[in-house]
Design a protein around this motif. Structure first.
Motif, PDB file in Angstrom:
ATOM      1  N   ALA A  79      38.233   7.652  76.715  1.00 34.56           N
ATOM      2  CA  ALA A  79      38.082   7.591  75.263  1.00 34.56           C
ATOM      3  C   ALA A  79      36.628   7.300  74.958  1.00 34.56           C
ATOM      4  O   ALA A  79      35.892   6.756  75.797  1.00 34.56           O
ATOM      5  CB  ALA A  79      38.973   6.501  74.660  1.00 34.56           C
ATOM      6  N   VAL A  80      36.198   7.676  73.754  1.00 36.17           N
ATOM      7  CA  VAL A  80      34.842   7.371  73.324  1.00 36.17           C
ATOM      8  C   VAL A  80      34.892   6.738  71.942  1.00 36.17           C
ATOM      9  O   VAL A  80      35.742   7.055  71.113  1.00 36.17           O
ATOM     10  CB  VAL A  80      33.932   8.623  73.298  1.00 36.17           C
ATOM     11  N   GLY A  81      33.984   5.804  71.716  1.00 37.66           N
ATOM     12  CA  GLY A  81      33.795   5.213  70.407  1.00 37.66           C
ATOM     13  C   GLY A  81      32.372   5.461  69.965  1.00 37.66           C
ATOM     14  O   GLY A  81      31.438   5.285  70.758  1.00 37.66           O
ATOM     15  N   VAL A  82      32.202   5.888  68.734  1.00 39.03           N
ATOM     16  CA  VAL A  82      30.868   6.198  68.215  1.00 39.03           C
ATOM     17  C   VAL A  82      30.474   5.130  67.206  1.00 39.03           C
ATOM     18  O   VAL A  82      31.144   4.950  66.187  1.00 39.03           O
ATOM     19  CB  VAL A  82      30.833   7.589  67.560  1.00 39.03           C
ATOM     20  N   LEU A  83      29.396   4.415  67.516  1.00 39.87           N
ATOM     21  CA  LEU A  83      28.872   3.403  66.609  1.00 39.87           C
ATOM     22  C   LEU A  83      27.799   4.013  65.714  1.00 39.87           C
ATOM     23  O   LEU A  83      26.958   4.790  66.178  1.00 39.87           O
ATOM     24  CB  LEU A  83      28.266   2.238  67.393  1.00 39.87           C
ATOM     25  N   ALA A  84      27.830   3.656  64.454  1.00 39.81           N
ATOM     26  CA  ALA A  84      26.807   4.073  63.498  1.00 39.81           C
ATOM     27  C   ALA A  84      26.605   2.936  62.521  1.00 39.81           C
ATOM     28  O   ALA A  84      27.574   2.459  61.914  1.00 39.81           O
ATOM     29  CB  ALA A  84      27.233   5.343  62.758  1.00 39.81           C
ATOM     30  N   GLY A  85      25.380   2.464  62.421  1.00 42.15           N
ATOM     31  CA  GLY A  85      25.110   1.356  61.520  1.00 42.15           C
ATOM     32  C   GLY A  85      25.870   0.102  61.840  1.00 42.15           C
ATOM     33  O   GLY A  85      26.193  -0.691  60.955  1.00 42.15           O
ATOM     34  N   GLY A  86      26.184  -0.110  63.124  1.00 36.90           N
ATOM     35  CA  GLY A  86      26.874  -1.316  63.541  1.00 36.90           C
ATOM     36  C   GLY A  86      28.375  -1.292  63.359  1.00 36.90           C
ATOM     37  O   GLY A  86      29.051  -2.286  63.642  1.00 36.90           O
ATOM     38  N   ARG A  87      28.935  -0.190  62.893  1.00 34.69           N
ATOM     39  CA  ARG A  87      30.385  -0.068  62.718  1.00 34.69           C
ATOM     40  C   ARG A  87      30.921   1.060  63.583  1.00 34.69           C
ATOM     41  O   ARG A  87      30.202   1.998  63.921  1.00 34.69           O
ATOM     42  CB  ARG A  87      30.724   0.186  61.246  1.00 34.69           C
ATOM     43  N   MET A  88      32.207   0.969  63.916  1.00 38.65           N
ATOM     44  CA  MET A  88      32.840   2.014  64.695  1.00 38.65           C
ATOM     45  C   MET A  88      33.179   3.166  63.769  1.00 38.65           C
ATOM     46  O   MET A  88      34.102   3.094  62.963  1.00 38.65           O
ATOM     47  CB  MET A  88      34.108   1.480  65.372  1.00 38.65           C
ATOM     48  N   ALA A  89      32.406   4.242  63.878  1.00 34.62           N
ATOM     49  CA  ALA A  89      32.578   5.381  62.979  1.00 34.62           C
ATOM     50  C   ALA A  89      33.699   6.299  63.425  1.00 34.62           C
ATOM     51  O   ALA A  89      34.331   6.961  62.598  1.00 34.62           O
ATOM     52  CB  ALA A  89      31.268   6.171  62.874  1.00 34.62           C
ATOM     53  N   ALA A  90      33.948   6.398  64.719  1.00 40.59           N
ATOM     54  CA  ALA A  90      35.002   7.276  65.230  1.00 40.59           C
ATOM     55  C   ALA A  90      35.418   6.779  66.602  1.00 40.59           C
ATOM     56  O   ALA A  90      34.603   6.247  67.359  1.00 40.59           O
ATOM     57  CB  ALA A  90      34.515   8.720  65.317  1.00 40.59           C
ATOM     58  N   LEU A  91      36.687   6.950  66.934  1.00 40.83           N
ATOM     59  CA  LEU A  91      37.220   6.441  68.188  1.00 40.83           C
ATOM     60  C   LEU A  91      38.441   7.246  68.591  1.00 40.83           C
ATOM     61  O   LEU A  91      39.306   7.528  67.770  1.00 40.83           O
ATOM     62  CB  LEU A  91      37.609   4.967  68.030  1.00 40.83           C
ATOM     63  N   GLY A  92      38.488   7.643  69.865  1.00 36.73           N
ATOM     64  CA  GLY A  92      39.641   8.370  70.358  1.00 36.73           C
ATOM     65  C   GLY A  92      39.293   9.177  71.586  1.00 36.73           C
ATOM     66  O   GLY A  92      38.251   8.958  72.228  1.00 36.73           O
ATOM     67  N   ALA A  93      40.148  10.127  71.928  1.00 39.04           N
ATOM     68  CA  ALA A  93      39.909  10.994  73.075  1.00 39.04           C
ATOM     69  C   ALA A  93      38.653  11.827  72.823  1.00 39.04           C
ATOM     70  O   ALA A  93      38.409  12.256  71.694  1.00 39.04           O
ATOM     71  CB  ALA A  93      41.104  11.903  73.310  1.00 39.04           C
ATOM     72  N   PRO A  94      37.834  12.078  73.851  1.00 37.28           N
ATOM     73  CA  PRO A  94      36.588  12.821  73.643  1.00 37.28           C
ATOM     74  C   PRO A  94      36.785  14.164  72.956  1.00 37.28           C
ATOM     75  O   PRO A  94      36.000  14.532  72.065  1.00 37.28           O
ATOM     76  CB  PRO A  94      36.039  12.998  75.063  1.00 37.28           C
ATOM     77  N   GLU A  95      37.840  14.884  73.331  1.00 32.71           N
ATOM     78  CA  GLU A  95      38.039  16.220  72.752  1.00 32.71           C
ATOM     79  C   GLU A  95      38.419  16.151  71.281  1.00 32.71           C
ATOM     80  O   GLU A  95      38.256  17.138  70.546  1.00 32.71           O
ATOM     81  CB  GLU A  95      39.104  16.986  73.537  1.00 32.71           C
ATOM     82  N   GLU A  96      38.898  15.007  70.829  1.00 31.31           N
ATOM     83  CA  GLU A  96      39.238  14.845  69.416  1.00 31.31           C
ATOM     84  C   GLU A  96      38.071  14.303  68.598  1.00 31.31           C
ATOM     85  O   GLU A  96      37.877  14.674  67.444  1.00 31.31           O
ATOM     86  CB  GLU A  96      40.437  13.903  69.276  1.00 31.31           C
ATOM     87  N   VAL A  97      37.291  13.418  69.205  1.00 30.69           N
ATOM     88  CA  VAL A  97      36.228  12.726  68.471  1.00 30.69           C
ATOM     89  C   VAL A  97      34.942  13.540  68.422  1.00 30.69           C
ATOM     90  O   VAL A  97      34.291  13.633  67.373  1.00 30.69           O
ATOM     91  CB  VAL A  97      35.961  11.353  69.110  1.00 30.69           C
ATOM     92  N   LEU A  98      34.549  14.115  69.560  1.00 33.19           N
ATOM     93  CA  LEU A  98      33.246  14.771  69.641  1.00 33.19           C
ATOM     94  C   LEU A  98      33.317  16.174  69.062  1.00 33.19           C
ATOM     95  O   LEU A  98      33.899  17.086  69.642  1.00 33.19           O
ATOM     96  CB  LEU A  98      32.767  14.806  71.091  1.00 33.19           C
ATOM     97  N   THR A  99      32.728  16.331  67.894  1.00 35.26           N
ATOM     98  CA  THR A  99      32.665  17.610  67.191  1.00 35.26           C
ATOM     99  C   THR A  99      31.251  17.808  66.675  1.00 35.26           C
ATOM    100  O   THR A  99      30.446  16.871  66.621  1.00 35.26           O
ATOM    101  CB  THR A  99      33.636  17.632  65.999  1.00 35.26           C
ATOM    102  N   THR A 100      30.946  19.033  66.268  1.00 32.50           N
ATOM    103  CA  THR A 100      29.621  19.291  65.714  1.00 32.50           C
ATOM    104  C   THR A 100      29.414  18.498  64.426  1.00 32.50           C
ATOM    105  O   THR A 100      28.293  18.058  64.134  1.00 32.50           O
ATOM    106  CB  THR A 100      29.422  20.794  65.448  1.00 32.50           C
ATOM    107  N   GLY A 101      30.477  18.294  63.657  1.00 29.02           N
ATOM    108  CA  GLY A 101      30.363  17.504  62.439  1.00 29.02           C
ATOM    109  C   GLY A 101      30.047  16.051  62.731  1.00 29.02           C
ATOM    110  O   GLY A 101      29.217  15.433  62.045  1.00 29.02           O
ATOM    111  N   LEU A 102      30.708  15.489  63.738  1.00 27.75           N
ATOM    112  CA  LEU A 102      30.440  14.114  64.130  1.00 27.75           C
ATOM    113  C   LEU A 102      29.002  13.963  64.601  1.00 27.75           C
ATOM    114  O   LEU A 102      28.303  13.012  64.241  1.00 27.75           O
ATOM    115  CB  LEU A 102      31.422  13.704  65.224  1.00 27.75           C
ATOM    116  N   ILE A 103      28.551  14.899  65.413  1.00 26.47           N
ATOM    117  CA  ILE A 103      27.185  14.824  65.937  1.00 26.47           C
ATOM    118  C   ILE A 103      26.171  14.914  64.801  1.00 26.47           C
ATOM    119  O   ILE A 103      25.158  14.209  64.781  1.00 26.47           O
ATOM    120  CB  ILE A 103      26.963  15.935  66.983  1.00 26.47           C
TER     121      ILE A 103
END
Length: 276
Positions: A204-228
């Motif tokens: 699983a991956v969690g993406v931090l932005a500005g000190g908060r967890m912006a997205a969290l879950g399986a890599p194939e669900e979380v990592l998208t061009t929009g998220l990046i």
């Protein structure tokens, strides 16, 4: 060992860096932490490992509040590999790895035969057995990283907290180290910069932005061009790996200021997420 991070806030240098982070990491799960520089990854890891106390919230290890445990009790549960270490530390490599055995009750200079065997096995696992009698200060950056990871392995804890463990490593050793993390059978929280490497190696991956967890879950669900785009201000193209079909990203360019201002948020702000 299960790791529960509950509404955690943390300060560094007198200012708030992490706020309201909640996530439960099941035993044996590898969680990758992603985010731009300054997003709070290292500060969060310091709180999770017990190096620094959170300003709010708590961290639980199999239900036990880490704040209620002694330093030795924490060290028997969590091994830490940080970015902060002295590059000129004059100590033989084997002795550096043996520092990971201190929580087991003997102390530096009073190592047993088993301690030495565990340390040498850890060095061998990271491909560093030939470094055992060299000075740590004489090693390259990549060699130091492997030795510090061997020290974490030698600590024999159920939890690993690793801050940018692939720094300075060539691609072969990056893959090897993260494969060791995956096959170690331990719960691991790992800060990484390489999104494709995280997608390959983490449950699983969690993406931090500005000190908060912006997205969290399986890599194939979380990592998208929009998220990046929203989290990293980078335009990217997603492609499918020809063999595995796994999504990989080609990074195209920094998102323009105008497009960043116009873009709608694409990442949720989850609270209290539990990984599957």
């Amino acid at each position: 060992m299960r790791v529960d991070i509950e509404d955690l806030g943390a300060h560094r240098g007198g200012r708030p860096v992490v706020s309201g982070v909640s996530v439960s990491v099941p035993s044996g799960t590898v969680l990758g932490l992603l985010g731009p520089n300054g997003s709070g990854k290292s500060t969060l890891l310091r709180a999770v490992s017990g190096i620094a106390s959170p300003s709010s919230g708590r961290v639980r290890l199999d239900g036990a509040d880490i704040a209620s445990l002694s330093r030795r009790e924490v060290a028997l549960r969590v091994a830490v590999m940080t970015q902060e270490h002295s590059e000129e530390f004059e100590i033989p490599v084997l002795d550096m790895v043996l520092l990971g055995r201190i929580p087991h009750g003997h102390g530096f200079g009073r190592d047993t035969g088993r301690d030495t065997a565990v340390a040498m096995e850890a060095l061998d696992r990271v491909g560093g057995a030939e470094l055992a009698h060299r000075s740590f200060s004489a090693l390259s950056g990549g060699e130091r990283q492997r030795v510090l990871f061997a020290r974490a392995l030698a600590q024999e804890t159920p939890v690993l907290v690793l801050d940018e463990p692939t720094n300075h490593l060539d691609i072969a050793h990056q893959l090897e180290l993260l494969d060791l993390v995956r096959t170690a059978g331990r719960t691991a929280v790992v800060a990484l910069h390489d999104l494709n490497l995280a997608a390959r190696s983490c449950d699983a991956v969690g993406v931090l932005a500005g000190g908060r967890m912006a997205a969290l879950g399986a890599p194939e669900e979380v990592l998208t061009t929009g998220l990046i785009r929203s989290a990293f201000d980078v335009d990217s193209t997603a492609v499918a790996h020809p063999d595995s079909g796994r999504r990989h990203f080609i990074f195209d360019s920094r998102t323009s200021t105008r497009r960043r201002e116009d873009a709608a948020p694409t990442t949720p702000s989850p609270e209290g997420i539990t990984l599957p």
